[in-house]
Design a protein around this motif. Structure first.
Motif, PDB file in Angstrom:
ATOM      1  N   UNK A 284       0.896  -1.328   0.398  1.00 42.07           N
ATOM      2  CA  UNK A 284      -0.550   0.191  -0.810  1.00 42.07           C
ATOM      3  C   UNK A 284       0.693   1.661   0.277  1.00 42.07           C
ATOM      4  N   UNK A 285       1.689   1.330   0.790  1.00 43.85           N
ATOM      5  CA  UNK A 285       2.309   2.453   1.212  1.00 43.85           C
ATOM      6  C   UNK A 285       3.261   2.465   0.137  1.00 43.85           C
ATOM      7  N   UNK A 286       3.525   1.424  -1.275  1.00 43.82           N
ATOM      8  CA  UNK A 286       4.120   1.927  -2.751  1.00 43.82           C
ATOM      9  C   UNK A 286       3.241   2.186  -3.077  1.00 43.82           C
ATOM     10  N   UNK A 287       2.475   1.965  -3.574  1.00 41.59           N
ATOM     11  CA  UNK A 287       1.768   1.955  -4.794  1.00 41.59           C
ATOM     12  C   UNK A 287       0.556   3.158  -3.924  1.00 41.59           C
ATOM     13  N   UNK A 288       0.422   3.617  -3.357  1.00 37.57           N
ATOM     14  CA  UNK A 288       0.700   5.004  -2.506  1.00 37.57           C
ATOM     15  C   UNK A 288       1.020   5.690  -3.272  1.00 37.57           C
ATOM     16  N   UNK A 311      -6.640  -3.642  -3.128  1.00 41.77           N
ATOM     17  CA  UNK A 311      -7.933  -3.847  -2.855  1.00 41.77           C
ATOM     18  C   UNK A 311      -7.799  -3.467  -0.791  1.00 41.77           C
ATOM     19  N   UNK A 312      -7.083  -3.070  -0.168  1.00 43.34           N
ATOM     20  CA  UNK A 312      -7.274  -2.443   1.204  1.00 43.34           C
ATOM     21  C   UNK A 312      -6.666  -0.753   1.481  1.00 43.34           C
ATOM     22  N   UNK A 313      -7.058  -0.262   0.386  1.00 48.23           N
ATOM     23  CA  UNK A 313      -6.442   1.170   0.608  1.00 48.23           C
ATOM     24  C   UNK A 313      -6.482   1.634   2.115  1.00 48.23           C
ATOM     25  N   UNK A 314      -5.670   2.371   2.733  1.00 50.04           N
ATOM     26  CA  UNK A 314      -6.013   2.517   4.177  1.00 50.04           C
ATOM     27  C   UNK A 314      -6.176   4.524   3.677  1.00 50.04           C
ATOM     28  N   UNK A 315      -6.354   4.955   4.581  1.00 52.16           N
ATOM     29  CA  UNK A 315      -5.835   6.933   4.862  1.00 52.16           C
ATOM     30  C   UNK A 315      -5.576   7.168   3.917  1.00 52.16           C
ATOM     31  N   UNK A 316      -4.304   7.128   3.551  1.00 53.91           N
ATOM     32  CA  UNK A 316      -3.177   7.827   3.124  1.00 53.91           C
ATOM     33  C   UNK A 316      -3.445   7.359   1.491  1.00 53.91           C
ATOM     34  N   UNK A 317      -3.354   6.674   1.317  1.00 52.98           N
ATOM     35  CA  UNK A 317      -3.730   6.160  -0.260  1.00 52.98           C
ATOM     36  C   UNK A 317      -5.292   6.882  -0.292  1.00 52.98           C
ATOM     37  N   UNK A 340     -16.924   8.145  -0.681  1.00 51.10           N
ATOM     38  CA  UNK A 340     -16.383   7.177  -0.435  1.00 51.10           C
ATOM     39  C   UNK A 340     -15.576   6.267   0.548  1.00 51.10           C
ATOM     40  N   UNK A 341     -14.726   7.132   1.229  1.00 54.38           N
ATOM     41  CA  UNK A 341     -13.828   6.801   2.134  1.00 54.38           C
ATOM     42  C   UNK A 341     -14.492   7.005   3.214  1.00 54.38           C
ATOM     43  N   UNK A 343     -17.462   6.050   3.819  1.00 53.59           N
ATOM     44  CA  UNK A 343     -18.726   4.987   3.860  1.00 53.59           C
ATOM     45  C   UNK A 343     -17.587   3.886   3.988  1.00 53.59           C
ATOM     46  N   UNK A 344     -15.967   3.755   3.274  1.00 60.34           N
ATOM     47  CA  UNK A 344     -15.721   2.352   3.512  1.00 60.34           C
ATOM     48  C   UNK A 344     -15.312   2.432   5.386  1.00 60.34           C
ATOM     49  N   UNK A 345     -15.344   3.348   6.237  1.00 55.26           N
ATOM     50  CA  UNK A 345     -15.077   3.067   7.534  1.00 55.26           C
ATOM     51  C   UNK A 345     -13.640   3.922   7.461  1.00 55.26           C
ATOM     52  N   UNK A 346     -12.871   4.547   6.774  1.00 53.29           N
ATOM     53  CA  UNK A 346     -11.671   4.859   6.964  1.00 53.29           C
ATOM     54  C   UNK A 346     -11.860   6.420   7.219  1.00 53.29           C
ATOM     55  N   UNK A 347     -10.765   6.965   8.994  1.00 51.40           N
ATOM     56  CA  UNK A 347     -11.374   7.894   9.345  1.00 51.40           C
ATOM     57  C   UNK A 347     -10.558   8.956   8.935  1.00 51.40           C
ATOM     58  N   UNK A 348     -10.975  10.058   7.892  1.00 53.75           N
ATOM     59  CA  UNK A 348     -10.684  11.233   7.991  1.00 53.75           C
ATOM     60  C   UNK A 348      -9.146  11.933   8.562  1.00 53.75           C
ATOM     61  N   UNK A 349      -8.424  12.305   8.229  1.00 58.44           N
ATOM     62  CA  UNK A 349      -7.967  13.687   8.738  1.00 58.44           C
ATOM     63  C   UNK A 349      -7.748  14.922   8.944  1.00 58.44           C
TER      64      UNK A 349
END
Length: 621
Positions: A284-288, A311-317, A340-341, A343-349
């Protein structure tokens, strides 16, 4: 508020300064003292000891550390030194240097591990002086020589504070003690010198290493990228591959920074190929990093493809994809990404909201921007920072709501910085509000007395209003202060090279063809109804002269070159170091329509995608 002395009567008789410390969280003491492990401290010492060590290593605050410390005083001793070492390190890492030093001095046994615990605790905080004092005491008061762990901690502290001279002394000590054969210590010295711009020292250290590991190569690539030597960083990567060292995720992250600095799209594609070949594309880090790079190089469609493969992008992605849409002017798409972020349950910062508000600003989404700004704290728990206020002031100002923008500045809970004042200053320039613009300019001059852009902006405002005398006075002040105007430059990639153009440039080898093509294109778009916007030539000269001057802007020269050499099916991607002027923006729209080409121009603020006579910014930039 309670004191430790009330926790147990046995503490009152313990000759230790700690018993008088106040604890902020009495609940944590209650939990610690009621745990079964601590009640069984004497009957089954192994279980509570392991629980204690685990508690210390995961301690979230100084208050918790003090509570655990109280438990140690009640149930253990420092005779073996290990528990004391753990507590000392915990105190130091949390910034409670006084507690760490007091406990350390009262420990009956202090070996090399104990000293390392103290110094390694101070290191992440950048306490260079405390690290050096501990090292001095260790060597000259106790007679214990440091090992590589000791020196790595001290060097790391020096690197975080830019203390190069102190780091050089440690380098000399490492040489004297024969510790420069330790790769981790050498890597820490490389990091110190690299961060401080001492590239010659970095190269000498690398040459002395018997074997460079992947960390060494990563550091070299990153250091060259950070110090403006991107080509050397790329060369390091090629040498690394020839040496048979397999790249890790840290390697390619540094390499992506090199690609960004060089701004070569073909190179980015090549590096992406290496990432896939090395099996790192799912990281994920590299793909981001890859999707962020493509977005910055104007290839947003590539960014989206990389993002979709996660598959599972994190908050940074998620935030990186949102930022890509924001800078390219796709405000609605940025809003959809955000929704969408969530809705996926990823908390924005706070970073997410900065890009979201920026997207609203660049697309004129006033209603949406105001809504997100109002709910970011109460719904998402993100308190507005200076960057968020700057985006909101920019959003309101660009929409012509200068009074609302100014009122927002006056209501800010913190002192506005140059970013905030600069946002409303740009709006004053856009809408010709000379009175407010002059007031804002004075504030910017006070905050950034050496920034020529503010003086140029004010001079341009006066010139656009026909106030030539005032404009001349501002330029005279600039000359008196020794401030120079940054010349506008446009860059375009062709055959793995960056071609640079400035206004009226005739230095390019294909200059004759370029000007012929430009004349042809200008003739076509004028027949189609394009009229030069000579008001963007802020000089008191004849109209015909203005038309000649504006026709040779660097963006137009780069577009003409792109039309000559870039295949018809490919977009013409141009980078401008300053903001694109209104005339070039209008010309690019007409050229994209007449020539049936997609033109992408990245200026200092954002990307503009010109297709079929329309720009993605909606003429709102």
């Amino acid at each position: 508020m309670i004191r430790l002395r009330s926790c147990s009567s046995s503490l009152l008789n313990f000759p230790f300064h700690f018993r008088t410390h106040q604890i902020q969280s009495p609940q944590c003491i209650y939990k610690l003292f009621t745990q079964k492990a601590f009640h069984n401290a004497h009957s089954n010492p192994q279980t509570p000891l392991s629980a204690l060590i685990s508690a210390i290593s995961s301690c979230p605050s100084v208050s918790y550390c003090r509570a655990i410390h109280a438990c140690v005083i009640k149930s253990y001793s420092y005779s073996d030194g290990f528990i004391g070492d753990q507590l000392v390190s915990c105190y130091a890492k949390m910034g409670s240097a006084e507690d760490a030093l007091n406990l350390f001095d009262e420990m009956p046994k202090r070996d090399l591990v104990s000293w390392n615990s103290l110094i390694s605790g101070f290191s992440p905080r950048g306490y260079v002086e405390k690290c050096l004092n501990a090292l001095f005491r260790m060597r000259f008061e106790v007679g214990i020589e440091p090992n590589e762990v000791t020196l790595i901690s001290v060097v790391s502290a020096c690197a975080s504070r830019g203390a190069v001279d102190e780091g050089m002394h440690i380098h000399g000590l490492a040489l004297k003690l024969g510790l420069l054969w330790e790769p981790k210590l050498v890597n820490s010295l490389i990091n110190l010198y690299g961060k401080s711009g001492y590239l010659d020292a970095v190269c000498r250290l690398i040459e002395t290493m018997p074997m460079q590991n992947v960390v060494s190569w990563n550091l070299m690539i990153a250091i060259h990228a950070q110090n403006g030597s991107a080509a050397e960083g790329l060369n390091c990567f090629n040498l690394m591959r020839r040496a048979g060292v397999y790249p890790a995720d840290g390697t390619v992250v540094s390499l992506l920074q090199v690609c960004e600095n060089l701004e070569l799209g073909k190179l980015a594609e090549g590096v992406h190929g290496v990432i896939i070949k090395c099996g790192l594309s799912a990281n994920v880090r590299v793909a981001t990093g890859v999707l962020d790079l493509y977005a910055k190089l104007g290839r947003l469609d590539y960014s989206l493809e990389v993002f979709k493969e996660l598959i599972n992008p994190d908050k940074v992605a998620w935030t990186a994809m949102l930022a890509g849409y924001a800078t390219h002017g796709y405000g609605q798409e940025a809003v959809e990404i955000f929704e969408n972020m969530v809705r996926k349950g990823v908390q924005p910062d706070h970073v997410t909201f900065t890009h979201l508000l920026s997207a609203c600003s660049h697309s004129g989404l006033v209603k949406e921007g105001r809504n997100y700004f109002n709910i970011m704290s109460e719904v998402y728990g993100v308190e507005p920072r200076l960057d968020h206020y700057s985006c909101m002031v920019d959003l309101l100002g660009r929409s012509g709501l200068l009074n609302d923008a100014y009122e927002l500045i006056k209501q800010m809970p913190m002192e506005p910085n140059s970013g905030v004042w600069g946002a409303i200053f740009g709006a004053c320039r856009m809408y010709g509000n000379i009175e407010l613009g002059k007031e804002v300019a004075e504030r910017l001059f006070a905050l950034e007395p050496s920034d020529s852009r503010n003086y140029i902006m004010l001079s341009n405002m006066y010139s656009a209003a026909g106030l030539w005398r005032d404009a001349s006075q501002v330029r005279a002040v600039m000359k008196e202060k020794g401030l120079a105007r940054t010349p506008g430059c446009s860059f375009i990639e062709y055959r793995n090279e960056i071609h640079r153009f400035v206004v009226g440039d005739q230095s390019h080898p294909e200059s004759v063809r370029i000007y012929a093509k430009l004349e042809e294109v200008i003739g076509k778009i004028r027949k189609a109804g394009f009229v030069s916007q000579t008001e963007f030539i802020l000089h008191d000269v004849e109209e015909a002269v203005k038309e000649d001057m504006i026709s040779e802007h660097s963006e137009k020269l780069a577009i003409a070159f792109g039309l000559l050499v870039i295949n018809a099916g490919m977009p013409i991607i141009i980078t401008k170091n300053l903001r694109i002027c209104g005339d070039c923006h209008g010309a690019a729209k007409f050229i994209s329509l007449i020539e049936k080409r997609t033109i992408i121009i990245r200026d200092s603020k954002r990307f503009h995608h010109f297709t079929n006579g329309v720009c993605t910014c909606g003429d709102y930039w």
